[in-house]
Design an enzyme around this catalytic site. Sequence first.
Site, short mmCIF file in Angstrom:
data_model
loop_
_atom_site.label_atom_id
_atom_site.label_comp_id
_atom_site.label_asym_id
_atom_site.label_seq_id
_atom_site.Cartn_x
_atom_site.Cartn_y
_atom_site.Cartn_z
N ASP A 195 0.82 -1.24 -0.01
CA ASP A 195 -0.02 0.08 0.16
C ASP A 195 0.97 1.15 0.04
O ASP A 195 0.44 2.35 0.36
CB ASP A 195 -1.05 0.03 1.06
N ASP A 239 4.08 -8.94 9.53
CA ASP A 239 4.30 -7.73 9.19
C ASP A 239 5.63 -7.53 8.47
O ASP A 239 6.53 -8.43 8.36
CB ASP A 239 4.35 -6.77 10.56
N ASP A 296 8.41 -6.06 9.10
CA ASP A 296 9.76 -6.29 10.05
C ASP A 296 9.95 -7.68 10.50
O ASP A 296 10.88 -7.87 11.47
CB ASP A 296 9.67 -5.31 11.06
N ASP A 332 -6.96 -7.18 14.09
CA ASP A 332 -6.71 -8.67 14.57
C ASP A 332 -7.48 -9.01 15.55
O ASP A 332 -8.06 -10.04 15.67
CB ASP A 332 -5.23 -8.60 14.81
#
Length: 533
Positions: free
Chosen positions: A136, A195, A197, A289
């Site tokens: 995005d 994610d 990282d 989540d």
Amino acid sequence: MAEVSAKSFIPESFPGSTSDIAGQIGLLWELIKAPLIVPLLRISVYICLAMSIMVFIERLYMGVVIILVKLFMKKPEKRYKWEPMRDDLEIGNAAFPLVLVQIPMFNEKEVYKISIGAACNLSWPADRLIIQVLDDSTDFVIKDMVEKECIRWASKGINIRYQIRETRGGYKAGALKEGLKRDYVKDCEYVVIFDADFRPEPDFLQRAVPFLVHNPNIALVQARWRFVNSDECLLTRMQEMSLDYHFTVEQEVGSSTHAFFGFNGTGGIWRIAAINEAGGWKDRTTVEDMDLAVRAGLKGWKFLYLGDLQVKSELPSTFKAFRYQQHRWSCGPANLFRKMVMEIAKNKKVSLWEKFYVIYSFFFVRKIIAHMFTFFFYCVVLPLTILVPEVNVPKWGAIYIPCIITTLNSVGTPRSFHLLFYWILFENVMSFHRTKATIIGLLEAKRANEWVVTEKLGDGLKNKSDNKPAPKKFRFKLGDRILIHELGFAAFLFICGCYDFLYGKNNYFIYLFLQVITFTIAGFGYVGTIVLS
């Protein structure tokens, strides 16, 4: 004695003398203290003591449960059916379920290679694995870099797809939802989310997927986070202490007693059928989540936390990034509680005890009361009782219970036990931001749906420091470094500390002056890594 009225204390015009003005303020204070301030403050003390007991009982309960779990409960491989995945001589790799890996990204310049590389190195048959990079990014340079990285791995035979959207509608939830709609995903049974990282070990799927394959009632397997930069600065050490308690105790207790806990948004693998039955991803809060986990739990699905399945990740090391993250993590659950409390209470698929656990323990105490109690008691009510000696706080409430709660919180990170006192002071500072965010979420105020992606520095800062530093101009925005609210609380606590030092009897000034120093350090922005522009 002549009757005294309020007007007798208030002159028509204030004299110019400072002593006269101070005298008038003193008279006004004495006028309103007994009938108004003392009763209100006493009620506030009772409320804070009630909240402290609630938090204390919750921490004690989890402490007892985690001890029993460690001593007597079997490991997950023994409690649930688990067999390693193996090739079938007749059908070959078809014995392995088709797994989708989703990596949502937004301008992740420093870390995109890490997560994509780790996902591509997962030990799983190549024809049974689809990696989906959901980008995005609004920076076209970064978009181009991410796409080229995907093309590079695709040239090595990895089934990796680069997906973009027209808009960022729904933020992360919107990207994940859009990714599941792709035609090439329809045959996937499970989806794992990392994610940008996060860097899983190659055997992640080999260890997690069998729980889902052999136990059809399990919807989610959640791994534990480990932090590659926990020693970067004191800010990251403080975060490690809080998050280690969350994983070591809260997630383990929820998994062992109710087979329910909040999905951490990354480092977990879902059964896609459970996601669909629960209604899919929703963007009505900033904790998509947790929203999905609660809805799936209300459908009767079970969750499993694996403490020994660990995924490396990065903690935010700048104070600004950490504040935005904590706002989202505190506002979102409160807002979700507001929207789902009646739905949970009316649900007929789960037991009354499970509903009580979710509403009272999971949401009310941990996500709301814990933040408010810390801020209002230690930063507002307790200091005010110094200025109003007519109101007393019992020692069990001011000292003993907080010490026990703090000790219980420290079990997650034994290596940082020597930092425990500073962790308390820092958590009190952050409780202001968390309380403000919680109230915003409960009232669904202006910033309730604010989504700021947590900034990750990756190895960029380390790599730059390894090279010869070029002269740079130090530049910062005033609002990023000078935090008025923190400095205001520092001034307030300093006044209370001085008053206690001069006139008090409880020696609270020792704590107050240390808290003043912590608020001041935070107020001037000297927390965490300071990145030069």
